[in-house]
Scaffold this active site. Structure first.
Site, PDB file in Angstrom:
ATOM      1  N   ARG A 229      -2.386   4.223   7.001  1.00 25.51           N
ATOM      2  CA  ARG A 229      -2.779   5.598   7.266  1.00 25.51           C
ATOM      3  C   ARG A 229      -2.374   6.474   6.080  1.00 25.51           C
ATOM      4  O   ARG A 229      -1.273   6.341   5.537  1.00 25.51           O
ATOM      5  CB  ARG A 229      -2.134   6.111   8.559  1.00 25.51           C
ATOM      6  CG  ARG A 229      -2.682   5.456   9.821  1.00 25.51           C
ATOM      7  CD  ARG A 229      -4.126   5.831  10.068  1.00 25.51           C
ATOM      8  NE  ARG A 229      -4.671   5.273  11.302  1.00 25.51           N
ATOM      9  CZ  ARG A 229      -5.420   4.174  11.375  1.00 25.51           C
ATOM     10  NH1 ARG A 229      -5.719   3.510  10.261  1.00 25.51           N
ATOM     11  NH2 ARG A 229      -5.895   3.753  12.537  1.00 25.51           N
ATOM     12  N   GLU A 258      -7.539  12.870   4.662  1.00 25.65           N
ATOM     13  CA  GLU A 258      -8.575  12.509   5.629  1.00 25.65           C
ATOM     14  C   GLU A 258      -8.460  13.326   6.906  1.00 25.65           C
ATOM     15  O   GLU A 258      -7.369  13.640   7.363  1.00 25.65           O
ATOM     16  CB  GLU A 258      -8.423  11.033   6.033  1.00 25.65           C
ATOM     17  CG  GLU A 258      -8.897  10.040   5.027  1.00 25.65           C
ATOM     18  CD  GLU A 258      -8.654   8.619   5.534  1.00 25.65           C
ATOM     19  OE1 GLU A 258      -9.460   8.145   6.357  1.00 25.65           O
ATOM     20  OE2 GLU A 258      -7.660   8.012   5.116  1.00 25.65           O
ATOM     21  N   HIS A 289     -11.490   4.206   3.443  1.00 25.37           N
ATOM     22  CA  HIS A 289     -11.021   3.741   4.762  1.00 25.37           C
ATOM     23  C   HIS A 289     -11.922   2.618   5.296  1.00 25.37           C
ATOM     24  O   HIS A 289     -12.418   2.665   6.431  1.00 25.37           O
ATOM     25  CB  HIS A 289     -10.972   4.904   5.759  1.00 25.37           C
ATOM     26  CG  HIS A 289      -9.967   4.695   6.856  1.00 25.37           C
ATOM     27  ND1 HIS A 289      -9.044   5.651   7.227  1.00 25.37           N
ATOM     28  CD2 HIS A 289      -9.739   3.638   7.676  1.00 25.37           C
ATOM     29  CE1 HIS A 289      -8.302   5.200   8.230  1.00 25.37           C
ATOM     30  NE2 HIS A 289      -8.710   3.980   8.504  1.00 25.37           N
TER      31      HIS A 289
END
Length: 314
Positions: A229, A258, A289
């Site tokens: 992440r 993001e 991603h």
């Protein structure tokens, strides 16, 4: 009594088909706003999501008949898990479905960084034949450190078995090491690691974990790979470490900037200064991603979710 399931994101068709064959009643709504979904969620016993919006307390309070939330992905950070569990709502995720894809992507990033593959390709396309400046490194003999030794970390360690590397893992859980990685205390981890690969969820404990102090705690200059992440790394601190040479290169499939939905990059129209540096850095690889986003994982994720939903009612 039939179990009605609302699908608010598109997925591999096998998910819909197999649930239907098992007797579940499927409905889809890929376009309505969160408020509109909330207005009708009390009609459903199950919901299948990816990352379209956050399942928060407001949503859960309106989902009076909800029995499960199934996220077609590895993490559950878009769900208020504690509140959902307080309402006896089962939470289903599918880290088994894309762990192999993430492992292969992580390895690909390391090999590309070590051998300057992206840089060399771009230079040749621009008419430059630079051999010495693209002299690479070998993974052989290096120590690879994995933080987060769950589904993703274990799959990545398995991929490293064909290389002559020492693989260490660090995890808050005890006794998770195996034949592919030796679990060590963090002090030893920071002393020995040459390549750091993050395989962590995004939690209050991991948020902004990789900052200046964290990076400087490593004894050697290192490469950093992040397929977990984006908010686990403070980008500005990573950039400073790249500039100083403390970080030799970075492979980032995820970014601090993001949105939670993962479908777009920025929360506004500005380009952060740290991100602008990453865009221009030759020793940085960026992907959108997609580490777990293969054709094979698309199908496998759906199958894992189907199997877990069926098991819930067996």
């Amino acid at each position: 009594m039939a179990v009605h399931i609302l699908h608010i994101d598109s997925n591999h068709p096998l998910l819909w088909d197999q649930l239907e064959q098992a007797g579940f009643v499927n409905h889809e709504d890929f376009t309505s706003s969160k408020a509109d979904i909330e207005a009708k969620i009390n009609d459903y016993q199950g919901i299948v999501i990816r990352s379209r919006f956050k399942i928060d307390q407001t949503f859960l309070d309106k989902a009076t008949n909800l029995q499960f939330i199934a996220r077609v992905g590895a993490g559950l950070e878009s769900i208020d898990c504690e509140y959902a569990q307080s309402k006896n709502i089962a939470l289903i995720a599918a880290p088994e479905g894309n762990r192999n894809a993430v492992a292969e992507h992580s390895l690909g990033m390391i090999l590309s960084l070590f051998n300057n593959l992206n840089q060399a390709d771009a230079e040749i396309r621009a008419g430059h034949w630079n051999r010495e400046s693209n002299r690479g490194h070998e993974l052989d003999g290096k120590t690879v450190g994995i933080i987060g030794y769950g589904n993703m970390g274990k799959a990545f360690a398995k991929k490293l078995r064909g290389f002559d590397v020492d693989v260490l893992c660090y995890d808050i859980q005890e006794n998770v090491g195996d034949a592919n990685a030796r679990q060590v205390h963090f002090a030893e981890f920071q002393e020995k690691v040459d390549v750091l690969s993050l395989h962590l969820p995004w939690t209050p404990e991991t948020d902004k974990m990789v900052d200046k102090a964290f990076i400087n705690g490593f004894a050697k200059p290192l490469w950093i790979i992040n397929t977990s992440r984006g908010k686990n790394i403070v980008t500005a601190d990573l950039v400073a470490a790249l500039q100083s040479g403390k970080v030799l290169g970075a492979g980032l499939d995820v970014l601090e900037y993001e949105k939670l939905s993962f479908e777009t990059l920025f929360q506004d129209a500005t380009t952060p200064e740290a991100f602008q540096y990453l865009l221009n850095a030759k020793n940085v690889i960026l992907t959108p991603h997609i580490a777990g986003w293969t054709f094979e994982s698309h199908e496998r994720l759906a199958q894992v979710i189907v199997d877990k939903i069926k098991a819930l009612y067996s």
